[in-house]
Scaffold this active site. Sequence first.
Site, mmCIF file in Angstrom:
data_model
loop_
_atom_site.group_PDB
_atom_site.id
_atom_site.type_symbol
_atom_site.label_atom_id
_atom_site.label_comp_id
_atom_site.label_asym_id
_atom_site.label_seq_id
_atom_site.Cartn_x
_atom_site.Cartn_y
_atom_site.Cartn_z
ATOM 1 N N ASP A 155 0.831 -1.204 0.000
ATOM 2 C CA ASP A 155 0.000 0.000 0.000
ATOM 3 C C ASP A 155 0.864 1.252 0.000
ATOM 4 O O ASP A 155 2.093 1.179 0.118
ATOM 5 C CB ASP A 155 -0.948 -0.004 1.208
ATOM 6 C CG ASP A 155 -0.294 -0.535 2.479
ATOM 7 O OD1 ASP A 155 0.900 -0.242 2.703
ATOM 8 O OD2 ASP A 155 -0.963 -1.242 3.243
ATOM 9 N N HIS A 166 -8.000 -4.931 9.751
ATOM 10 C CA HIS A 166 -7.650 -4.672 8.354
ATOM 11 C C HIS A 166 -6.311 -5.318 8.007
ATOM 12 O O HIS A 166 -5.445 -5.489 8.861
ATOM 13 C CB HIS A 166 -7.644 -3.169 8.046
ATOM 14 C CG HIS A 166 -6.508 -2.397 8.633
ATOM 15 N ND1 HIS A 166 -6.668 -1.479 9.655
ATOM 16 C CD2 HIS A 166 -5.186 -2.375 8.339
ATOM 17 C CE1 HIS A 166 -5.504 -0.940 9.957
ATOM 18 N NE2 HIS A 166 -4.577 -1.471 9.180
ATOM 19 N N GLU A 179 -9.972 -1.589 4.973
ATOM 20 C CA GLU A 179 -10.661 -1.277 6.216
ATOM 21 C C GLU A 179 -11.956 -2.081 6.348
ATOM 22 O O GLU A 179 -12.447 -2.663 5.368
ATOM 23 C CB GLU A 179 -10.977 0.216 6.257
ATOM 24 C CG GLU A 179 -9.756 1.136 6.193
ATOM 25 C CD GLU A 179 -8.995 1.228 7.518
ATOM 26 O OE1 GLU A 179 -9.048 0.260 8.313
ATOM 27 O OE2 GLU A 179 -8.360 2.259 7.764
#
Length: 261
Positions: free
Chosen positions: A67, A138, A143
């Site tokens: 990410d 998560h 999320e």
Amino acid sequence: MEIVITDGADTSGRLAADAIVALLQRKPAAVLGLATGSSPLPIYDALAARHSAGEVSFAQARGFTLDEYVGLPADHPERYRTVIDTEFVSRVDFAPDAVQGPDGLADDIAAACASYEAAIAAAGGVDLQILGIGTDGHIGFNEPGSSLASRTRIKTLTKQTRIDNARFFGDQVDAVPTHCLTQGLATIMSARHIVLVASGTGKAEAVHHMAEGAVSAMWPATVLQHHPHVTVLVDQAAASRLQLADYYRQTWEAKPAWQGL
């Protein structure tokens, strides 16, 4: 899902590093999925030590990060590409540009996400994905409420995640970006082997739901119950809510040595 309860984060890191070294010995051009945050640091420390000792090379390997924050300047110290370079990539012998991450500064976010998915596929997919887990369950930045079929995309961070991550931003919640790019749950599930590490009582509830709860978008990590090869390495504190903890310990003690992780 294999649950291994260890005596601490350093032991968890060593076991994960052992699995990665074994993978690279079998397949020098393996593709690794690299997570940031505090949980994977013992893995990277162990791998850097093994590399320094001449036990493993990453020269033919590839890496893809999970990410990236949206909008952080390229020189920001908490940009995840900067963090992974500092904590791991610069300490071993990856070839230049062998490690990629989502482009959080892209003008066309949707195109950047599609391009990232295509790059992972073109590399042959991830052989071993390292994961941590958030206090709300998560993985990556998927999320609660994330689609279990999601792919790399932009996500809005929850208030809890921003509070948890404020420690990296001088304890200033407002300094934590509100958006990120993240591999989706289906992207993560495409990895051939997933190794998740967690430590501390703050992760105990999330670990319990992940391993023993119902599969639900409210606890995104529960999707891992559907993966054929997941290894979960947790310390005693993170394992404190596990109802089957004694069974997991018995299983690990009785495991044939030839199986590895």
